[in-house]
Design a protein around this motif. Sequence first.
Motif, PDB file in Angstrom:
ATOM      1  N   ILE A  96       3.819   5.443  -5.912  1.00 11.69           N
ATOM      2  CA  ILE A  96       3.700   5.343  -7.365  1.00 11.69           C
ATOM      3  C   ILE A  96       2.612   6.286  -7.876  1.00 11.69           C
ATOM      4  O   ILE A  96       2.794   6.972  -8.888  1.00 11.69           O
ATOM      5  N   LEU A  97       1.492   6.346  -7.182  1.00 13.35           N
ATOM      6  CA  LEU A  97       0.407   7.243  -7.591  1.00 13.35           C
ATOM      7  C   LEU A  97       0.837   8.705  -7.494  1.00 13.35           C
ATOM      8  O   LEU A  97       0.520   9.507  -8.388  1.00 13.35           O
ATOM      9  N   ILE A  98       1.558   9.067  -6.444  1.00 11.97           N
ATOM     10  CA  ILE A  98       2.060  10.435  -6.313  1.00 11.97           C
ATOM     11  C   ILE A  98       3.001  10.764  -7.477  1.00 11.97           C
ATOM     12  O   ILE A  98       2.933  11.850  -8.063  1.00 11.97           O
ATOM     13  N   THR A 117       0.830  -1.203   0.000  1.00 10.09           N
ATOM     14  CA  THR A 117       0.000   0.000   0.000  1.00 10.09           C
ATOM     15  C   THR A 117       0.864   1.253   0.000  1.00 10.09           C
ATOM     16  O   THR A 117       0.584   2.214  -0.736  1.00 10.09           O
ATOM     17  N   ILE A 144       3.028   9.453 -10.473  1.00 11.65           N
ATOM     18  CA  ILE A 144       2.262   9.558 -11.722  1.00 11.65           C
ATOM     19  C   ILE A 144       1.568  10.911 -11.808  1.00 11.65           C
ATOM     20  O   ILE A 144       1.582  11.573 -12.860  1.00 11.65           O
ATOM     21  N   VAL A 145       0.976  11.364 -10.702  1.00 11.38           N
ATOM     22  CA  VAL A 145       0.297  12.669 -10.698  1.00 11.38           C
ATOM     23  C   VAL A 145       1.303  13.780 -10.960  1.00 11.38           C
ATOM     24  O   VAL A 145       1.046  14.687 -11.763  1.00 11.38           O
ATOM     25  N   LEU A 167       2.324   1.683  -3.406  1.00 13.21           N
ATOM     26  CA  LEU A 167       1.277   2.092  -4.338  1.00 13.21           C
ATOM     27  C   LEU A 167       0.999   3.585  -4.213  1.00 13.21           C
ATOM     28  O   LEU A 167       0.836   4.285  -5.228  1.00 13.21           O
ATOM     29  N   VAL A 168       0.975   4.096  -2.988  1.00 14.49           N
ATOM     30  CA  VAL A 168       0.779   5.529  -2.773  1.00 14.49           C
ATOM     31  C   VAL A 168       1.916   6.317  -3.407  1.00 14.49           C
ATOM     32  O   VAL A 168       1.695   7.330  -4.084  1.00 14.49           O
TER      33      VAL A 168
END
Length: 74
Positions: free
Chosen positions: A32-34, A26, A36-37, A29-30
Amino acid sequence: MNINLFPKAIIVTTTQLTMILIAVATIFLVFILIAIVKMYKLKAENKKLMQTNAYKDYEEAGEDMTRGHLYGDH
């Protein structure tokens, strides 16, 4: 002769291991999402900057970007 190779403090149940792995996954994943944004925001900002007149004027002037004090061109 009973030799205990694994002390009870080190033994981890499968449930505990699963919870640890889910928590680590988790967190990654956070991150990676940061990333990408931020990548999309930088891409949009770069697109805006490429469309400005300042960039076009600089590009049309044909100036050498390597000229300057950092490159020893005094």
